[in-house]
Design a protein around this motif. Structure first.
Motif, PDB file in Angstrom:
ATOM      1  N   ASP A  94      40.914  17.002  34.306  1.00 19.75           N
ATOM      2  CA  ASP A  94      41.356  18.063  33.595  1.00 19.75           C
ATOM      3  C   ASP A  94      40.409  18.955  33.139  1.00 19.75           C
ATOM      4  OD1 ASP A  94      43.542  19.930  33.071  1.00 19.75           O
ATOM      5  OD2 ASP A  94      43.543  19.119  30.900  1.00 19.75           O
ATOM      6  N   LEU A  95      39.310  19.136  34.264  1.00 22.66           N
ATOM      7  CA  LEU A  95      38.254  20.188  33.989  1.00 22.66           C
ATOM      8  C   LEU A  95      37.769  20.789  35.301  1.00 22.66           C
ATOM      9  CD1 LEU A  95      36.077  20.606  31.606  1.00 22.66           C
ATOM     10  CD2 LEU A  95      34.842  19.019  32.295  1.00 22.66           C
ATOM     11  N   MET A  96      37.202  21.963  35.096  1.00 27.04           N
ATOM     12  CA  MET A  96      36.488  22.630  36.003  1.00 27.04           C
ATOM     13  C   MET A  96      35.739  23.776  35.327  1.00 27.04           C
ATOM     14  SD  MET A  96      39.284  25.639  37.312  1.00 27.04           S
ATOM     15  CE  MET A  96      38.443  26.276  38.466  1.00 27.04           C
ATOM     16  N   GLY A  97      34.784  23.994  36.157  1.00 28.33           N
ATOM     17  CA  GLY A  97      33.791  25.085  35.565  1.00 28.33           C
ATOM     18  C   GLY A  97      34.117  26.389  36.224  1.00 28.33           C
ATOM     19  N   VAL A  98      34.028  27.637  35.697  1.00 36.56           N
ATOM     20  CA  VAL A  98      33.740  29.013  36.027  1.00 36.56           C
ATOM     21  C   VAL A  98      32.520  29.657  35.682  1.00 36.56           C
ATOM     22  CG1 VAL A  98      35.073  31.078  35.942  1.00 36.56           C
ATOM     23  CG2 VAL A  98      36.434  29.028  35.527  1.00 36.56           C
ATOM     24  N   ASN A  99      32.156  30.281  36.752  1.00 38.58           N
ATOM     25  CA  ASN A  99      30.657  31.049  36.710  1.00 38.58           C
ATOM     26  C   ASN A  99      30.865  32.268  35.805  1.00 38.58           C
ATOM     27  OD1 ASN A  99      28.135  31.983  36.857  1.00 38.58           O
ATOM     28  ND2 ASN A  99      28.289  32.200  39.327  1.00 38.58           N
ATOM     29  N   MET A 100      30.447  32.183  34.634  1.00 36.29           N
ATOM     30  CA  MET A 100      30.498  33.385  33.716  1.00 36.29           C
ATOM     31  C   MET A 100      29.534  34.450  34.038  1.00 36.29           C
ATOM     32  SD  MET A 100      33.147  32.273  32.262  1.00 36.29           S
ATOM     33  CE  MET A 100      33.433  33.652  31.134  1.00 36.29           C
ATOM     34  N   ARG A 101      28.755  34.401  34.962  1.00 34.59           N
ATOM     35  CA  ARG A 101      27.677  35.404  35.538  1.00 34.59           C
ATOM     36  C   ARG A 101      28.488  36.322  36.371  1.00 34.59           C
ATOM     37  NH1 ARG A 101      22.640  35.057  33.463  1.00 34.59           N
ATOM     38  NH2 ARG A 101      21.496  32.935  33.832  1.00 34.59           N
ATOM     39  N   LEU A 102      29.735  36.131  36.662  1.00 31.62           N
ATOM     40  CA  LEU A 102      30.553  37.121  37.206  1.00 31.62           C
ATOM     41  C   LEU A 102      31.313  38.193  36.480  1.00 31.62           C
ATOM     42  CD1 LEU A 102      32.231  34.677  39.975  1.00 31.62           C
ATOM     43  CD2 LEU A 102      30.429  36.478  40.164  1.00 31.62           C
ATOM     44  N   PHE A 103      31.156  37.794  35.086  1.00 30.18           N
ATOM     45  CA  PHE A 103      31.853  38.702  34.114  1.00 30.18           C
ATOM     46  C   PHE A 103      30.764  39.528  33.555  1.00 30.18           C
ATOM     47  CE2 PHE A 103      34.735  35.108  34.274  1.00 30.18           C
ATOM     48  CZ  PHE A 103      35.987  35.786  33.910  1.00 30.18           C
TER      49      PHE A 103
END
Length: 137
Positions: A94-103
């Motif tokens: 129940d885990l994934m990562g999101v690239n916050m450099r896109l924000f």
């Protein structure tokens, strides 16, 4: 605050249900070479729309994650668990990562920033940290 973004060309969009609790700057060879800042979420809290392609790191025999990227502009968007990780974890991750450099940097300002030592992590057990946590400028 609106936690929606896209890759550079706009072909892949990301919607987050909530603000990240922290941002992670891993120093493993993959994250370092891509310049990624991760935030970790349950996949139930993230909506990804648009086609992505995946890359698996070649330096591990059974990597834990598929790195997703936009096939048009090449931006890394997120990672998802591999079948190998799901099997090692007993059937559910129940885990994934999101690239916050896109924000936008203004959205990240003030969030906790951690530095896990992925370069020396075996892929099992807890992290050590490369340096002390801080706050995003």
């Amino acid at each position: 605050m609106d936690w929606n973004t896209t890759c550079h060309c706009g072909a892949v969009s990301i919607r987050l249900a909530k603000a990240p609790e922290e941002i992670v700057e891993c120093n493993c060879s993959l994250c370092f070479s891509h310049g990624i800042l991760w935030a970790y979420y349950s996949p139930r809290d993230v909506v990804i729309e648009g086609e992505t392609r995946t890359y698996n790191r070649a330096d591990r025999p059974n990597p834990n994650s598929d790195l997703h990227f936009c096939p048009t502009c090449g931006c890394s968007t997120h990672w998802s668990a591999t079948e190998g990780l799901i099997e090692r974890m007993g059937g559910e991750v129940d885990l994934m990562g999101v690239n916050m450099r896109l924000f936008a940097p203004s959205q990240l300002s003030g969030l906790k920033l951690s530095f896990p030592d992925g370069r020396h992590w075996s892929g099992e057990g807890s992290w050590d940290y490369a340096r002390e946590s801080g706050v995003m400028p």
